[in-house]
Structure formats: C-alpha cells, structure tokens
Scaffold this motif. Structure first.
Motif, mmCIF file in Angstrom:
data_model
loop_
_atom_site.group_PDB
_atom_site.id
_atom_site.type_symbol
_atom_site.label_atom_id
_atom_site.label_comp_id
_atom_site.label_asym_id
_atom_site.label_seq_id
_atom_site.Cartn_x
_atom_site.Cartn_y
_atom_site.Cartn_z
ATOM 1 N N LYS A 153 0.811 -1.223 0.000
ATOM 2 C CA LYS A 153 0.000 0.000 0.000
ATOM 3 C C LYS A 153 0.845 1.275 0.000
ATOM 4 N N THR A 154 2.133 1.163 0.287
ATOM 5 C CA THR A 154 3.022 2.319 0.300
ATOM 6 C C THR A 154 3.460 2.647 -1.125
ATOM 7 N N ASP A 155 3.373 3.910 -1.497
ATOM 8 C CA ASP A 155 3.746 4.343 -2.844
ATOM 9 C C ASP A 155 4.958 5.275 -2.758
ATOM 10 N N LEU A 156 6.068 4.839 -3.336
ATOM 11 C CA LEU A 156 7.291 5.653 -3.331
ATOM 12 C C LEU A 156 7.628 6.197 -4.717
ATOM 13 N N SER A 157 6.702 6.069 -5.653
ATOM 14 C CA SER A 157 6.971 6.452 -7.046
ATOM 15 C C SER A 157 7.178 7.950 -7.237
ATOM 16 N N ASN A 158 6.828 8.754 -6.239
ATOM 17 C CA ASN A 158 7.007 10.206 -6.351
ATOM 18 C C ASN A 158 8.436 10.642 -6.026
ATOM 19 N N ALA A 160 12.507 11.013 -6.407
ATOM 20 C CA ALA A 160 13.432 11.149 -7.539
ATOM 21 C C ALA A 160 14.166 9.834 -7.791
ATOM 22 N N HIS A 161 14.585 9.629 -8.992
ATOM 23 C CA HIS A 161 15.362 8.463 -9.413
ATOM 24 C C HIS A 161 14.543 7.173 -9.415
ATOM 25 N N PHE A 162 13.212 7.284 -9.215
ATOM 26 C CA PHE A 162 12.357 6.092 -9.213
ATOM 27 C C PHE A 162 12.432 5.416 -10.575
ATOM 28 N N ALA A 163 12.663 4.100 -10.574
ATOM 29 C CA ALA A 163 12.746 3.347 -11.826
ATOM 30 C C ALA A 163 11.542 2.426 -12.002
ATOM 31 N N SER A 164 11.180 1.689 -10.943
ATOM 32 C CA SER A 164 10.057 0.761 -11.049
ATOM 33 C C SER A 164 9.684 0.232 -9.677
ATOM 34 N N VAL A 165 8.552 -0.462 -9.629
ATOM 35 C CA VAL A 165 8.120 -1.153 -8.421
ATOM 36 C C VAL A 165 7.649 -2.542 -8.821
ATOM 37 N N ARG A 166 7.938 -3.510 -7.994
ATOM 38 C CA ARG A 166 7.477 -4.884 -8.199
ATOM 39 C C ARG A 166 6.777 -5.333 -6.935
ATOM 40 N N LYS A 167 5.606 -5.968 -7.099
ATOM 41 C CA LYS A 167 4.807 -6.390 -5.948
ATOM 42 C C LYS A 167 4.737 -7.910 -5.894
ATOM 43 N N TYR A 168 4.933 -8.435 -4.678
ATOM 44 C CA TYR A 168 4.885 -9.875 -4.428
ATOM 45 C C TYR A 168 4.143 -10.103 -3.130
ATOM 46 N N GLY A 169 2.906 -10.576 -3.205
ATOM 47 C CA GLY A 169 2.112 -10.758 -2.000
ATOM 48 C C GLY A 169 1.881 -9.422 -1.326
ATOM 49 N N ASN A 170 2.184 -9.340 -0.037
ATOM 50 C CA ASN A 170 2.005 -8.095 0.711
ATOM 51 C C ASN A 170 3.217 -7.181 0.646
ATOM 52 N N SER A 171 4.269 -7.623 -0.027
ATOM 53 C CA SER A 171 5.508 -6.847 -0.107
ATOM 54 C C SER A 171 5.695 -6.239 -1.486
#
Length: 180
Positions: A153-158, A160-171
C-alpha cells in the motif's frame, strides 16, 4: 527461511525467536534476486543491507559471491546472529550495530547496491529520508541501485530516481537508479 542460491543454496536460516523482525519471504526474495541476477555479476558488487534483521538478504548476497556485504541494524540480537552465522558459514559480512539513519549520515563508503527493508510501519517521511540521504550523500557507485522493500500500500513512485516497483504478495520492492 532459506538461502535460495549460491554456495550455501538450501541452507536454512533459523534465527532466535526473540528478534523483532519481519523477514522477506522466500517467494519475494527469489523474485527480487531473479531481477538482480539479470543486472549484476554478484562477485563484482559491494552491497549495503539496511535494517538487516535476521541477515536473510545479506546471507543471500554472500552466498551468491558478493565479496563485500555490510549489514546494519540497531538490535544487538540481530547483529550478533548475523555475525555468528557469517563466521560459521565463512561469509564476508561486516556487521554494524547502529541506527540506520546515523550510519547513512556518517559513512564514507559507496555501494553498487543498497537494500533497505525498514519496518513497514515507519512514516512516509522516514521512507523518503532513506532515499534522500542515499542520493544527497551520493552513496551509490556508478549505475548503483537503491532497493526499498515496503508494504504494497506504500507508494514511493514520487521520489526522484524512481525506476520501477514490483509487488509480491504483501511486499513491494521500489527500485531507484543512480543516473550517470
């Protein structure tokens, strides 16, 4: 918990029950290392494991051949466990019992990969502070990567230097790339 690959593949990690930790699941760790394997030759990289807890990630990096792994945690039991197993298994893991933020503010070292697995209940500002200090102090080497594990539920895409996010279960793993 187990080591997934490398020289100690299949070895179980059985920490004491009284450690205040939430280890990365084997499924999430395997998925993360599938991504990292496509981008790094582990024998050539220097790794920093923040909020190291049981040493789960540090042991995985060391088993895969990383020659320099530094594990940082404030809990003496966690650091003692990591140091003990590192010595027993012959891993090149340096342990530091210190507050992660203080360590980041003072270290003179630079790393190819910094992995941070803070408690999921830290504030958004604290997640941002990890990122801020790493990039402000230029703690990543050329083509370096910061990986922050967090609740889905945490969003860090804002940040700087953000490249991507991958989700696995609750992590989730958010990836931040140093531009060269």
């Amino acid at each position: 918990m187990r080591i997934i690959s490398g020289t100690h593949k299949g070895r179980r990690i059985t920490p004491p029950k009284n450690l205040p930790v939430r280890p990365t699941t084997d499924m999430a760790k395997e998925a993360l290392f599938n991504i990292l394997t496509n981008n790094y030759y582990f024998e050539d990289i220097k790794v920093l494991d923040l909020f190291a807890g049981t040493g789960n990630m540090s042991f995985e990096f060391a088993s895969r051949g990383c020659k320099e792994v530094t594990s940082v945690d404030t809990h003496s039991g966690c650091i003692s466990f990591i140091a003990s197993k590192s010595e027993e298994w012959g891993f090149p893991i340096a342990t530091k019992r210190v507050d992660v933020f203080k360590f980041l503010e003072k270290t003179q070292e630079k790393y190819d990969l910094i992995f941070a697995d803070p408690p999921y209940n830290i504030s958004a500002d604290e997640f941002g502070l990890i990122h801020h200090i790493v990039f402000e102090r230029d703690l990543l080497l050329a083509d370096g990567l910061l990986v922050i594990e967090h609740a889905k539920k945490t969003d860090l895409s804002n940040l700087a230097h953000f490249a991507s996010v991958r989700k696995y279960g609750n992590s989730s793993f958010s990836f931040f790339k140093k531009e060269i």
